[in-house]
Scaffold this motif. Structure first.
Motif, short mmCIF file in Angstrom:
data_model
loop_
_atom_site.label_atom_id
_atom_site.label_comp_id
_atom_site.label_asym_id
_atom_site.label_seq_id
_atom_site.Cartn_x
_atom_site.Cartn_y
_atom_site.Cartn_z
N PHE A 9 94.74 33.28 53.46
CA PHE A 9 95.41 33.41 54.75
C PHE A 9 94.67 32.62 55.82
O PHE A 9 95.27 31.88 56.61
N ILE A 10 93.32 32.79 55.83
CA ILE A 10 92.53 32.12 56.87
C ILE A 10 92.60 30.61 56.70
O ILE A 10 92.81 29.87 57.67
N GLN A 11 92.42 30.16 55.47
CA GLN A 11 92.40 28.71 55.26
C GLN A 11 93.77 28.08 55.51
O GLN A 11 93.86 26.98 56.07
N THR A 12 94.82 28.76 55.07
CA THR A 12 96.16 28.22 55.32
C THR A 12 96.44 28.13 56.82
O THR A 12 96.95 27.12 57.33
N THR A 13 96.09 29.19 57.53
CA THR A 13 96.31 29.19 58.98
C THR A 13 95.45 28.13 59.66
O THR A 13 95.91 27.40 60.54
N THR A 14 94.17 28.07 59.24
CA THR A 14 93.28 27.07 59.85
C THR A 14 93.78 25.66 59.60
O THR A 14 93.81 24.82 60.53
N LEU A 15 94.22 25.37 58.39
CA LEU A 15 94.69 24.02 58.04
C LEU A 15 95.95 23.66 58.82
O LEU A 15 96.04 22.58 59.42
N THR A 16 96.91 24.57 58.81
CA THR A 16 98.18 24.25 59.48
C THR A 16 98.01 24.14 60.99
O THR A 16 98.59 23.26 61.63
N VAL A 17 97.18 25.03 61.56
CA VAL A 17 96.95 24.96 63.02
C VAL A 17 96.20 23.67 63.37
O VAL A 17 96.51 22.99 64.37
N SER A 18 95.20 23.31 62.54
CA SER A 18 94.45 22.08 62.81
C SER A 18 95.37 20.86 62.74
O SER A 18 95.29 19.94 63.58
N MET A 19 96.24 20.81 61.75
CA MET A 19 97.16 19.68 61.63
C MET A 19 98.15 19.66 62.79
O MET A 19 98.45 18.59 63.35
N SER A 20 98.62 20.87 63.15
CA SER A 20 99.54 20.92 64.29
C SER A 20 98.86 20.47 65.57
O SER A 20 99.45 19.76 66.41
N LEU A 21 97.59 20.88 65.76
CA LEU A 21 96.87 20.47 66.96
C LEU A 21 96.64 18.96 66.97
O LEU A 21 96.79 18.31 68.03
N SER A 22 96.26 18.40 65.82
CA SER A 22 96.03 16.95 65.79
C SER A 22 97.33 16.20 66.05
O SER A 22 97.34 15.16 66.73
#
Length: 896
Positions: free
Chosen positions: A823-836
């Protein structure tokens, strides 16, 4: 005969030759400890009862208890002594009055007191063998020269007794030498079953090996597995305990906490030490006791004095049986005691006989007066006996059972049966040897002991209680026992109550049992209590009934009572750890807080990206759109759109299709975006670097060239993905290790795609390389004037993106051990990509859209610049960088 003659007679007798067997007999008697002092004390003719008859039987009864040190006899024994003696006298009366049993033959008796002491009994029993010792008197002459007149000693055909096993063993060794059959009414030591040593011994009671088996069955029936044993020193106690120990070892499941022996002559404080030792293993509340009455009473007294009433759970042998004397004044300590007694019945005829005995009609019993005094607590006036002051005088009018308590002693039945067994054997012998002869014929005068033994072993008749009397090849009676319990509470008549029987197997009525305080629940006597559910037994070395309970921890379940085993990787144990169950399967749900935020950001990003694309398409021919490089802009916006879109595939339920799209789109969106930006920054860098040295433009700066370069860069990512597809086709897996916390109740299997951390990083690595390269070119192009390029917005975009991804790395890898890793890694990855993606969209296109929509007046055609103008600007820029303060003023070349 004068004293000189008598001395000469004994001297001659001792020095004259006689047969070898007689020599051995006398030597054995000396070895076992015949005491001249005691003989002197008792006189040459021991005190005994003599009853005349055609055939005489010997009798051995414990008329007195053991005396203190140096004194052979103690106080009178009312039950085990007087009752049993009178039972023999009663049986003799019945047999002699029976016209069908030994008709015209009278049975007589010579009855001796053993004083409950084996050595004293041995001395007394020599009376029975005197007639069989063949002496050579040919050299003995009286003073007048005539041969002496030596009275012929009386001869006994068989012996009834003894009571205690140690006494019977001692006596049996002597009687065997003279082939005198012996039938005991109470000796139960297993040792006496050994016919190689005790050939002439028989008994109407079963041996302790049966009794020990019955006691073991009782212990097992009550669920006890940890008990102590207590035995009186001597053959009876020690043999009984040995039999119990041997049988319990063979059967298994029973452990002995303490095995204690009570000395023959206990020292002061001995019983206190015994109780203290028993309390060293206080969990062993059950106490198997093979002891005489006196020792039982002392044990109960000491337990009561130690305030341990109700703690010990006694299982007593037949020496305790249903007697009242051992528990007198100790009833509360004895409450709940389970005792065993060979199956018996009260003989009504004996009760009528005994209660009618008085001082006048029972003069043949030389110990009856002593019993009378003890039973009625009075004192008889006898010659030479000083009357005790303060004690009432016996009147002789007292009556048994009317003026005193009376209860038939438990072994009375067996005494009667023993006498009858001897009588039936003699009757059968008479029928065979003296057919039709009235009285004793020559063939039975004297009675041959070995032949009589054969007839004894062959008898079979209904005894005084209606049960069969017979002997097996070892001379033992069948094992038949009544099981008693001493009860005080909740019963109208406190005392011993029959709770079961044992005849080769136990029949126990547990509903009839009650314990201290009237409790119906069987108390526990176990070394270790049963382990709780999910706990295994860790055995204590050398004590198979003792263990420690250890919980099967983690993901273990109880394989058997002694071991735990790990559940399969896809299972977890039940709460009680008796087995394993399937681990629940989970996935990232759309409603999860871990999914809501990324989805929300992705939706906003998709809407914003779609708005920019629509705006650019709508204003496709406007100067701002054309100046931003339409072809690369549309490609870059497509990449941004895919970056937002991948969020939905990362959260969607894993399947083969979803996993394939994850592999394809995860790195593709970033690859497209950063490839386009890298191409732009590289073009700007090359233009201005070329402008520093020449006025000819560099190659591959046209829009078509830029697209080709971008697609080449993108194709590298696609090639890697397709190779990955070929090597390892996409599929789903269930990861049972990711959410496997110490508490198995929270364990979950995670449904996911076959993308590990390494695969994910490799998938993004090419995009990261493009991002870093683009950042380098953005840094190199930072000095280009703002009026001429997009280098600075791209630079800010890349700086910010690097910061986002630098923050992503520790969060992503720092949560690798978390139970919510996915959950944490999926959220972190998707949020990071969305932010970039948001940074790229916000820095590069939102300002343009803002101008296009809100300030259309600025979206006008500007004068085209030639490469010469760009080169001039680049040259001026370099010179301005050479000034100390970096100051310069650039005047645009409007000629282009």
């Amino acid at each position: 005969m004068t004293s000189e003659a008598r001395s000469s007679h004994w001297f001659c007798w001792l020095t004259s030759p006689f047969r070898y067997r007689t020599c051995l007999q006398l030597m054995w008697v000396l070895l076992v400890g015949t005491s001249p002092g005691v003989w002197a004390q008792q006189g040459n003719q021991p005190q005994s009862i003599k009853i005349e008859g055609d055939i005489k039987l010997g009798g051995l009864f414990p008329m007195h208890s053991r005396g203190p040190a140096g004194v052979p006899c103690g106080e009178i024994k009312r039950e085990k002594g007087i009752h049993r003696l009178e039972a023999m006298l009663y049986a003799l009366d019945q047999i002699n009055s029976d016209p069908d049993l030994l008709p015209n033959i009278t049975l007589g008796a010579r009855i001796l007191d053993t004083c409950s002491r084996d050595t004293y009994a041995l001395e007394q029993s020599l009376t029975f063998v005197q007639a069989l010792i063949q002496k050579d008197n040919s050299d003995v002459r009286c003073s007048n020269g005539e041969p002496p007149i030596i009275p012929k000693p009386e001869r006994v055909a068989g012996v009834i007794g003894a009571s205690g096993s140690s006494v019977s063993i001692m006596v049996a060794n002597v009687l065997r030498l003279f082939a005198i059959p012996q039938i005991s009414y109470a000796s139960t030591a297993p040792e006496l079953s050994d016919k190689s040593r005790y050939e002439f011994f028989s008994r109407v009671v079963p041996p302790d090996s049966y009794q020990a088996q019955a006691m073991l069955d009782i212990v097992k029936a009550m669920g006890w597995n940890y008990v102590s044993t207590l035995a009186s020193e001597g053959n009876y106690g020690e043999s009984g305990v040995d039999a119990f120990l041997q049988i319990s070892r063979e059967a298994g499941g029973i452990c002995i906490a303490q095995s204690i022996k009570i000395p023959r002559e206990p020292r002061p404080g001995e019983f206190e030490k015994i109780i203290k030792r028993l309390m060293e293993t206080s969990n062993a509340r059950g106490v198997i006791i093979f002891a005489n009455e006196d020792d039982i009473k002392r044990v109960l007294q000491t337990a009561k004095a130690a305030n341990l009433t109700g703690h010990f759970l006694f299982v007593g042998s037949d020496s305790w049986g249903a007697k009242s004397s051992p528990i007198q004044d100790q009833e509360d300590v004895a409450e709940g005691a389970v005792t065993i007694l060979p199956k018996r019945a009260s003989i009504d005829g004996f009760d009528q006989y005994f209660t009618s005995r008085s001082l006048e009609n029972n003069r043949r019993n030389i110990w009856f007066a002593e019993f009378w005094e003890d039973d009625f607590k009075c004192k008889l006036t006898r010659p030479g006996i000083k009357y005790e002051l303060g004690r009432r005088k016996c009147t002789g009018e007292e009556r048994i059972a009317q003026h005193s308590q009376y209860e038939q002693e438990g072994k009375v039945q067996f005494v009667i049966d023993a006498v009858y067994a001897m009588a039936h054997a003699l009757h059968s012998m008479h029928m065979d040897l003296c057919p039709g002869y009235m009285g004793i014929c020559d063939k039975m005068d004297p009675v041959e002991g070995r032949m009589l033994l054969h007839y004894i072993r062959s008898v079979s008749f209904n005894g005084s209680a209606g049960t069969g009397v017979m002997f097996n090849e070892n001379g033992d009676a069948p094992g038949r026992y009544d099981i008693f319990q001493y009860q005080l509470s909740n019963v109208s008549n406190p005392g011993y109550k029959v709770i079961g029987q044992w005849t080769n197997h136990l029949r126990l009525n547990s509903e009839e049992m009650q314990w201290s305080g009237g409790d119906r629940k069987v108390p526990e006597s176990v070394c270790s209590f049963p382990c709780e559910s999910g706990e295994r037994k860790k055995m204590v070395k050398g004590v198979p009934c003792c263990w420690h309970c250890e919980l099967c921890d983690g993901y273990q379940y109880l394989l058997d009572e002694f071991s735990c085993d790990m559940c399969p990787f896809n299972m977890r144990p039940f709460k009680n750890r008796t087995g394993c169950r399937d681990t629940p399967i989970i996935k990232l749900e759309w409603s999860s807080p871990w999914a809501i935020i990324p989805v929300f950001l992705a939706i906003l990003g998709i809407l914003a990206t779609s708005g920019v694309i629509v705006t650019f398409i709508r204003f496709n021919d406007t100067p701002i759109v054309r100046a931003s490089g339409r072809e690369l802009s549309y490609l870059l916006l497509t990449g941004i759109f895919l970056i937002y879109l991948i969020t939905f595939f990362m959260i969607a339920e894993p399947s083969t299709g979803v996993c394939a799209l994850r592999r394809l789109l995860l790195g593709l969106g970033m690859c497209i975006s950063y490839s386009a930006m890298l191409t732009k920054t590289n073009r700007i860098y090359r233009i201005f670097e070329q402008g520093k040295v020449a006025v000819t433009p560099p190659k591959f700066i046209s829009p078509g060239s830029q697209l080709i370069i971008t697609f080449i860069l993108i194709s590298v990512q696609l090639l890697g993905v397709f190779i990955w597809f070929a090597v390892s086709p996409p599929h789903t897996i269930i990861d049972y290790e990711e959410q496997k916390p110490p508490n198995p109740e929270f364990a979950r299997g995670v449904l996911k795609c076959d993308m590990g951390d390494l695969s994910l990083i490799l998938c993004l690595s090419y995009s990261i390389v493009l991002m870093i390269t683009c950042t380098v070119y953005a840094i190199k192009s930072r000095g280009v004037p703002e009026n001429f390029n997009e280098a600075k917005p791209i630079g800010f975009t890349m700086y910010t993106t690097c910061i986002v991804w630098l923050a992503f790395v520790p969060i992503f890898f720092g949560t690798a051990q978390s139970t919510e890793k996915m959950f944490i890694q999926t959220t972190t990855l998707t949020v990071s990509m969305s932010l970039s993606a948001t940074v790229s969209l916000g820095m590069l296109y939102i300002p343009k859209v803002y101008v296009i929509i809100f300030h259309p007046e600025q979206n006008v055609q500007k004068r085209k610049r030639s490469f010469k103008a760009v080169a001039t600007a680049a040259t001026v820029s370099v010179k301005s960088n050479d000034k100390p303060n970096g100051e310069s003023k650039i005047v645009p070349d409007r000629s282009q």
